[in-house]
Design a protein around this motif. Structure first.
Motif, PDB file in Angstrom:
ATOM      1  N   UNK A  96       7.635   7.707 -11.174  1.00  0.00           N
ATOM      2  CA  UNK A  96       6.639   6.726 -11.155  1.00  0.00           C
ATOM      3  C   UNK A  96       6.764   5.608 -12.140  1.00  0.00           C
ATOM      4  N   UNK A  97       7.211   5.804 -13.316  1.00  0.00           N
ATOM      5  CA  UNK A  97       7.511   4.879 -14.513  1.00  0.00           C
ATOM      6  C   UNK A  97       8.468   4.081 -13.866  1.00  0.00           C
ATOM      7  N   UNK A  98       9.763   4.304 -12.861  1.00  0.00           N
ATOM      8  CA  UNK A  98      10.666   3.442 -12.635  1.00  0.00           C
ATOM      9  C   UNK A  98       9.929   2.583 -11.499  1.00  0.00           C
ATOM     10  N   UNK A  99       9.292   3.114 -10.663  1.00  0.00           N
ATOM     11  CA  UNK A  99       8.678   2.048  -9.759  1.00  0.00           C
ATOM     12  C   UNK A  99       7.751   0.999 -10.478  1.00  0.00           C
ATOM     13  N   UNK A 100       7.008   1.178 -11.573  1.00  0.00           N
ATOM     14  CA  UNK A 100       6.215   0.129 -12.069  1.00  0.00           C
ATOM     15  C   UNK A 100       7.208  -0.558 -12.909  1.00  0.00           C
ATOM     16  N   UNK A 101       8.300  -0.083 -13.630  1.00  0.00           N
ATOM     17  CA  UNK A 101       9.075  -1.019 -14.123  1.00  0.00           C
ATOM     18  C   UNK A 101       9.816  -1.991 -13.229  1.00  0.00           C
ATOM     19  N   UNK A 102      10.377  -1.344 -12.003  1.00  0.00           N
ATOM     20  CA  UNK A 102      11.054  -2.358 -11.022  1.00  0.00           C
ATOM     21  C   UNK A 102       9.931  -3.406 -10.550  1.00  0.00           C
ATOM     22  N   UNK A 103       8.514  -2.972 -10.470  1.00  0.00           N
ATOM     23  CA  UNK A 103       7.590  -4.250 -10.219  1.00  0.00           C
ATOM     24  C   UNK A 103       7.553  -5.208 -11.150  1.00  0.00           C
ATOM     25  N   UNK A 104       7.678  -4.652 -12.506  1.00  0.00           N
ATOM     26  CA  UNK A 104       7.531  -5.579 -13.716  1.00  0.00           C
ATOM     27  C   UNK A 104       8.860  -6.503 -13.709  1.00  0.00           C
ATOM     28  N   UNK A 105       9.866  -5.868 -13.582  1.00  0.00           N
ATOM     29  CA  UNK A 105      11.322  -6.720 -13.740  1.00  0.00           C
ATOM     30  C   UNK A 105      12.212  -6.133 -12.711  1.00  0.00           C
ATOM     31  N   UNK A 106      12.220  -6.993 -11.379  1.00  0.00           N
ATOM     32  CA  UNK A 106      13.006  -6.588 -10.378  1.00  0.00           C
ATOM     33  C   UNK A 106      14.670  -6.536 -10.862  1.00  0.00           C
ATOM     34  N   UNK A 107      14.810  -7.274 -11.852  1.00  0.00           N
ATOM     35  CA  UNK A 107      16.598  -7.549 -12.189  1.00  0.00           C
ATOM     36  C   UNK A 107      16.891  -6.299 -12.932  1.00  0.00           C
ATOM     37  N   UNK A 108      16.152  -5.561 -13.605  1.00  0.00           N
ATOM     38  CA  UNK A 108      16.808  -4.491 -14.416  1.00  0.00           C
ATOM     39  C   UNK A 108      17.566  -3.396 -13.859  1.00  0.00           C
ATOM     40  N   UNK A 109      18.423  -3.069 -14.383  1.00  0.00           N
ATOM     41  CA  UNK A 109      19.584  -1.880 -14.046  1.00  0.00           C
ATOM     42  C   UNK A 109      18.925  -0.762 -14.322  1.00  0.00           C
TER      43      UNK A 109
END
Length: 704
Positions: A96-109
């Motif tokens: 769930x955290x990874x989904x929100x992080x991807x929405x905030x920063x699409x470029x992060x690995x």
């Protein structure tokens, strides 16, 4: 200024894990304060290589990680890489955290790290796209893996960031060139330089990703549109026993099909090359296992189909665990059924054997009636032993292992087998001189012999042949016993047949539970499994092989029992007739027939017997007249008041009253539990007249 003369920028890395020791480990790997790991074996040089440094942010929960990314976005200080654990109780978890992080920063690995998860990699990839910015690593991991991931992913993130910046600058240059032709040469030169630098970065990132591709332990192969191998990783090449160069360009069938069986597996694989995502479990003999195969389409920039990427995750161990679980459930069902049958069946046998023994006592010796009753008792004893074998196998009871001579048991068992095998099968025993005593239960050793011989006879049922059963003593050096047995001389039992033998592709599975090649109704697949379990229970070894010229050979090795004290086995004492008693006995059994036969049996032994079928009535009688009886014999499983409760109440009323307990089968009552209550002895139905007389005599004499 050259690349070697400048220090690379510090890359921001976030680590989210609910375990402090994992966070400390990441700190030691990526941002060590000293060289504390340098002296540990296998960890030398784990710290960041070259001039690359990392700025770490450590979080204990997924919510903390999401908030850190929000702050980074506001401050325009993005993270390059995020290592996120899947499960971080009590929060919502890493996905769930990874989904929100991807929405905030699409470029992060993002690297998903976990010790175990019920969310498969395909689900992770679907929830946290895109796949090229998502990796999955499973604990435990080597520090060098984390360092390699952090270094290469930061380089990739930096390259993508620089590439985006370069793309913007190049577009600006093109726009400015139309307005300022005078600066065209200088701008063109800078563009060429920039392109060369970006090319070098891309090539470097490509090499790093090739390394990552080959480090993946799943089997990965890329199949072109013409169904040939475009590329594969080292794991797939090693599984095939070849180098990648030897496989590239080969047809798909070369990877997935056994030689001589084209299309067996590859046809199912190629159905997944339709440009959509697929997932399928397949058993692939060529790759020696069972796999979860996922197919992902690979396309050109214009979405034109290029190839299909197949990732085969080995699930052989998981499938084996599932099979063992299924076997365990089947065994539990068998145990439940056996326990339910045993009680009623033993009660029925008790009635048959009780009346048969009374008839035997009244019949004149050497008469047809005496002989017929003897056959009834013999068959009943075999039925009783069969129930004990079923209970022993299904419940895995720990039976008392006694000193047993196997030679006479083999001869006795072969007499039984001769009556069941086809007449075209010749039976031969080869019992060589030497010691033959082992510590075991006769019924279980007999079970081994009968199961192996039954299997051999079945193999020769149509053609006939020779069934040979042999026995010999072997020195310790020739005994392939398990390590837990220690160095020991052993008894070698073998069963050989002259049938067609066992096919090579199934010989390794013959001891698997429920595995059988017989037709429905001919066998359950449990015979060899039972034999294997009994042999291992007695710390022995069982092997199977095909014999040159035809047939199969089963070898059983069991540790020899230590020599008996006094230099040999004492001859068995002759059984004396039951002693006649004069005590007053109260017998309680809810089965009317068993109560009747029990009373008559006790009276035939000289005792004054009172038989009741109601345990509550028996307790009332004992409380009303506690001194009227010298012994209480009670059944265990009775309605209203169980035997154990009756015994407790009786002993409370009269502590010196000897109590014997009978049971057809009980999961709740063991000899130890019975003794803890105060019961002198627990007897398993059906009880022979001689055994009952001995138990009564011992109880009245005060023996525990």
């Amino acid at each position: 200024m050259g690349a070697g003369e400048t220090r690379q920028e510090s890359m921001r890395v976030l680590v989210a894990d609910d375990e402090p020791r994992i966070l400390d480990l990441f700190t030691e790997i990526l941002a060590p304060t000293d060289d504390i790991l340098g002296g540990l074996d296998g960890l030398g040089g784990v710290g960041p290589a070259g001039d690359q440094t990392f700025e770490l942010t450590l979080c204990r929960q997924g919510e903390e990680a999401v908030e850190a990314f929000r702050v980074a976005a506001r401050e325009n200080r993005p993270y390059a890489v995020a290592f996120i654990d899947v499960r971080m109780p009590p929060g919502r978890g890493g996905l769930a955290a990874a989904e929100e992080i991807r929405a905030i920063d699409p470029g992060v690995q993002i690297v998903v790290v976990t010790a175990f998860t019920d969310v498969d990699p395909l689900t992770i990839a679907r929830r946290v796209p895109p796949i090229d910015k998502l990796l999955y690593i499973q604990k435990p991991f080597h520090p060098q893996e984390i360092l390699q991931f952090a270094t290469s992913l930061c380089a990739k993130w930096r390259a993508e960031r620089d590439f985006k910046g370069l793309k913007g600058r190049l577009e600006t240059l093109v726009y400015e060139r139309t307005a300022a032709l005078a600066a065209a040469n200088r701008k063109l030169t800078r563009e060429i330089d920039e392109r060369e630098r970006v090319t070098q970065l891309i090539e470097s990132a490509k090499r790093e990703w090739e390394g990552i591709f080959d480090s993946v332990q799943d089997l990965v192969v890329v199949i072109d549109r013409d169904h040939t191998v475009r590329r594969l990783n080292l794991a797939m090449a090693h599984r095939l026993g070849l180098t990648p160069r030897d496989v590239v360009g080969r047809p798909c069938a070369f990877v997935f099909d056994d030689e001589g069986k084209p299309g067996e597996i590859s046809d199912a694989v190629l159905t997944m090359t339709d440009g959509r995502y697929h997932s399928k479990e397949l058993s692939v003999p060529r790759l020696r296992g069972e796999f979860l195969i996922t197919a992902s389409p690979l396309t050109h920039a214009d979405d034109a189909p290029l190839a299909t990427v197949f990732v085969a995750h080995d699930v052989t161990e998981r499938k084996n665990l599932e099979r063992r679980l299924l076997q365990s459930q089947k065994m539990e069902a068998i145990g439940t059924l056996a326990g339910g049958i045993a009680h009623d069946f033993n009660n029925i046998l008790g009635i048959i054997m009780g009346f048969a023994e009374m008839i035997e006592g009244e019949a004149a010796p050497d008469t047809p009636l005496s002989r017929r009753v003897g056959h009834i008792l013999s068959a009943s004893r075999r039925a009783r032993d069969l129930v004990l074998q079923i209970l022993s196998f299904s419940r895995q009871n720990d039976e008392q292992a006694n000193r047993l001579h196997v030679g006479p048991l083999v001869k006795e068992t072969l007499k039984l087998i001769r009556a069941t095998v086809p007449i075209a099968v010749e039976i031969r025993d080869v019992i060589r001189p030497g010691r033959d005593a082992v510590l075991a239960e006769p019924s279980q050793i007999q079970q081994i012999i009968m199961n192996l011989c039954g299997n051999a006879a079945h193999a020769m049922r149509e053609t006939g042949g020779l069934l040979e059963v042999g026995l010999e003593e072997l020195p310790a050096a020739a005994c392939p016993l398990p390590a837990e047995s220690g160095p020991s001389q052993c008894l070698h039992l073998w069963v050989r047949d002259t049938g067609p033998g066992i096919p090579a592709d199934i010989i390794e599975r013959v001891f698997d539970p429920f595995f059988t090649t017989k037709k429905p109704g001919e066998g359950t697949g449990m015979g060899l499994s039972v034999a294997h379990g009994v042999v291992r229970k007695y710390k022995g070894e069982i092997k199977v092989k095909n014999v040159a010229g035809g047939g199969a050979l089963f070898d059983v090795y069991l540790p020899l029992a230590p020599d008996a004290a006094g230099g040999g086995d004492a001859p068995a004492a002759a059984l004396a007739d039951p002693a006649r008693g004069r005590a007053r006995v109260l017998l309680v059994d809810d089965e009317q027939a068993l109560a009747e036969i029990g009373r008559e049996l006790l009276e035939s032994l000289g005792y004054k017997a009172t038989a009741l079928t109601d345990s509550r009535q028996a307790l009332a009688l004992l409380r009303e007249r506690p001194g009227e009886f010298d012994l209480l014999i009670t059944d265990q499983n009775m309605p209203g008041l169980a035997g154990a409760e009756l015994a407790k109440a009786a002993l409370a009323a009269r502590p010196d009253l000897p109590v014997l307990m009978l049971t057809g089968f009980s999961e709740t009552m063991s000899p130890e539990a019975a003794r803890a209550i105060g019961i002198r002895e627990l007897l398993l139905k059906p009880v022979l007249r001689r055994d009952l007389a001995a138990a009564i005599e011992a109880a009245l004499a005060g023996k525990k």
